[in-house]
Motif scaffolding. Structure first.
Motif, mmCIF file in Angstrom:
data_model
loop_
_atom_site.group_PDB
_atom_site.id
_atom_site.type_symbol
_atom_site.label_atom_id
_atom_site.label_comp_id
_atom_site.label_asym_id
_atom_site.label_seq_id
_atom_site.Cartn_x
_atom_site.Cartn_y
_atom_site.Cartn_z
ATOM 1 N N ARG A 149 -1.549 -4.760 6.921
ATOM 2 C CA ARG A 149 -0.560 -5.602 6.228
ATOM 3 C C ARG A 149 -1.165 -6.248 4.991
ATOM 4 O O ARG A 149 -0.579 -6.207 3.893
ATOM 5 N N ASP A 150 -2.357 -6.835 5.155
ATOM 6 C CA ASP A 150 -3.002 -7.521 4.037
ATOM 7 C C ASP A 150 -3.432 -6.534 2.954
ATOM 8 O O ASP A 150 -3.348 -6.832 1.751
ATOM 9 N N ALA A 151 -3.885 -5.344 3.368
ATOM 10 C CA ALA A 151 -4.284 -4.328 2.388
ATOM 11 C C ALA A 151 -3.100 -3.894 1.548
ATOM 12 O O ALA A 151 -3.226 -3.680 0.328
ATOM 13 N N ARG A 152 -1.939 -3.778 2.179
ATOM 14 C CA ARG A 152 -0.733 -3.370 1.442
ATOM 15 C C ARG A 152 -0.406 -4.383 0.343
ATOM 16 O O ARG A 152 -0.004 -4.009 -0.777
ATOM 17 N N ILE A 153 -0.586 -5.667 0.642
ATOM 18 C CA ILE A 153 -0.321 -6.701 -0.362
ATOM 19 C C ILE A 153 -1.255 -6.540 -1.552
ATOM 20 O O ILE A 153 -0.825 -6.615 -2.712
ATOM 21 N N LEU A 154 -2.536 -6.296 -1.288
ATOM 22 C CA LEU A 154 -3.498 -6.137 -2.378
ATOM 23 C C LEU A 154 -3.223 -4.876 -3.187
ATOM 24 O O LEU A 154 -3.303 -4.890 -4.426
ATOM 25 N N LEU A 155 -2.902 -3.789 -2.515
ATOM 26 C CA LEU A 155 -2.631 -2.551 -3.243
ATOM 27 C C LEU A 155 -1.398 -2.674 -4.127
ATOM 28 O O LEU A 155 -1.378 -2.167 -5.257
ATOM 29 N N GLY A 164 -2.168 -4.127 -7.480
ATOM 30 C CA GLY A 164 -3.015 -3.419 -8.428
ATOM 31 C C GLY A 164 -4.444 -3.197 -7.983
ATOM 32 O O GLY A 164 -5.242 -2.616 -8.725
ATOM 33 N N TYR A 165 -4.800 -3.643 -6.778
ATOM 34 C CA TYR A 165 -6.140 -3.372 -6.256
ATOM 35 C C TYR A 165 -6.216 -1.943 -5.726
ATOM 36 O O TYR A 165 -5.213 -1.359 -5.313
ATOM 37 N N ALA A 166 -7.413 -1.406 -5.729
ATOM 38 C CA ALA A 166 -7.683 -0.102 -5.120
ATOM 39 C C ALA A 166 -8.497 -0.311 -3.857
ATOM 40 O O ALA A 166 -9.408 -1.148 -3.829
ATOM 41 N N LEU A 167 -8.162 0.431 -2.804
ATOM 42 C CA LEU A 167 -8.948 0.427 -1.576
ATOM 43 C C LEU A 167 -9.929 1.592 -1.665
ATOM 44 O O LEU A 167 -9.555 2.753 -1.519
ATOM 45 N N ASN A 168 -11.196 1.280 -1.914
ATOM 46 C CA ASN A 168 -12.187 2.319 -2.200
ATOM 47 C C ASN A 168 -12.677 3.025 -0.939
ATOM 48 O O ASN A 168 -12.830 4.240 -0.925
ATOM 49 N N TRP A 169 -12.949 2.275 0.103
ATOM 50 C CA TRP A 169 -13.404 2.850 1.359
ATOM 51 C C TRP A 169 -13.327 1.824 2.481
ATOM 52 O O TRP A 169 -13.226 0.623 2.236
#
Length: 409
Positions: A368-374, A377-382
């Protein structure tokens, strides 16, 4: 009735068509047994999985401390990675997964044990599987040998300070100076009980004994090492479950933070990440529990060779750090409890922080929190999965997020 196990649930039970939940089974296995509601509680394995192994611990079937000793390490590693993948997929997220880091057997340095008085003395151990019965664990393969060596002390504490009708709970943590024991639900302290407990603490070499919120004895401060700093956490304070797990989480966080000169560590605890990071960066460590903040600050002040560590006691659920406060940081480390940190993540998403190291113990709230960051404009690198709760369904992870600063211009 015969059933074929189709998959594992996130709590480790096998799931057959229905769904019917079958404990201690694996995908592909054919099982037989009586069904009560949506469960087959006592399955007979007719066709075992090639991933099934003999449980290394003789207490496995009775004890509720471990769930997955009946399967191979390789299977558990893939299963735990897939728990995180599934949580991210539910949010429409795909990313790179690094190889899982798993703590070895007999490495747990903290545990919650229960004790009850018996006619012949006391029983100390974990609760049985789906049971209120306490199972003794003399051959436990999970706990560090130093914790196993403490069981006679806990039994004596139970005999002396436990109620005849109730259970006493022990939070036991290993430290370089000895064991740190926090007991709750014992008899009320009076003068004679205090003297008896203090004598026991000395006889068994306990570093510290706290009894229902009152310090009974402290032979030596039970310190933990965080980088160059030595910290004495308050009784019962959060600590990573294994030294190996902490090292894996820290290595990933240090890599993500990189050469950042100013770092904010949110939900900082007693300084697991803040103090090692202070070897290269100035750090603001924020935690809601004042005793943990005080322990972190004292540890920093007594250490040498560290850059400045500022501390703040602040409830980040009710009063998150806002973008205008975040703009002075080159990187943020965030390690919230299982509920995640939605309010703080929303503010991070609005910020210009270029790098975020997100540590999580709950893949669902992490997703859930990752979706907000993405979406901001954030990228999830690994993602790095860390399994320090061996043979359990518990999963921890570290994730690397970054934002292209040109997008903010």
């Amino acid at each position: 009735m015969k059933l074929t196990i189709e998959r594992l649930g996130h709590l480790g039970d096998g799931i057959a068509e229905g769904p019917i939940f079958v404990p201690m089974t694996l995908p592909g296995e054919v099982v037989e047994g009586d069904i009560e509601g949506d469960q087959m509680l006592s399955p007979r394995i007719l066709t075992p999985s090639p991933d099934r192994v003999r449980a290394p611990c003789p207490h496995f079937k009775a004890c509720g401390g471990c769930l997955m000793q009946h399967t191979s390490d390789g299977f558990v590693a893939v299963w735990k990675q897939d728990i995180v993948r599934t949580a991210l997929k539910a949010q429409g997220i795909e990313t790179v997964f690094r190889e899982i880091q798993t703590s070895p057997p007999q490495s747990r340095r903290r545990a919650s044990l229960s004790g009850t008085r018996t006619k012949k003395g006391a029983t100390v151990g974990f609760h049985g599987r789906a049971s209120g019965t306490i199972v003794p664990i003399p051959a436990c393969k999970l706990l560090h040998p130093d914790l196993m060596a403490a069981i006679p002390a806990l039994e004596q504490l139970t005999v002396t300070g436990g109620s005849r009708k109730g259970e006493i709970s022990f939070s036991v943590t290993r430290s370089a100076e000895g064991l740190d024991v926090l007991a709750t639900a014992g008899k009320p302290l009076d003068g004679s009980l205090r003297i008896e407990l203090a004598a026991m603490a000395e006889r068994f070499g306990l570093a510290r004994l706290e009894w229902d919120g009152e310090l009974v004895a402290q032979h030596m401060p039970p310190a933990q090492r965080f980088g160059k700093a030595s910290v004495v956490p308050p009784p019962g304070a959060f600590l990573q479950a294994t030294e190996q797990g902490e090292a894996a989480l820290l290595a990933a966080v240090v890599e993500i933070v990189g050469d950042a000169r100013r770092v904010a560590d949110l939900f900082a605890g007693c300084g697991t990440f803040a103090l090692p990071l202070a070897a290269k960066a100035e750090v603001l460590a924020i935690e809601s529990e004042a005793p943990m903040v005080a322990a972190l600050d004292h540890g920093w002040r007594m250490a040498s060779g560290l850059k400045r560590v500022m501390t703040e006691t602040r409830d980040l659920f009710r009063r998150p750090l806002y973008p205008d406060e975040l703009k002075r940081f080159d990187a943020v480390v965030i390690d919230p409890p299982r509920a995640g940190a939605e309010a703080q993540i929303e503010q991070l998403a609005r910020s210009s922080v270029p790098v975020i190291a997100a540590v999580s113990c709950n893949p669902v709230t992490f997703g859930r929190d990752a979706r907000i960051l993405l979406d901001a404009g954030y990228a999830l690198n690994w993602v790095q999965v860390v399994d320090q709760f061996r043979w359990s369904s518990h999963v921890e992870l570290v994730a690397s997020f970054s934002k292209d600063q040109r997008a903010n211009r």
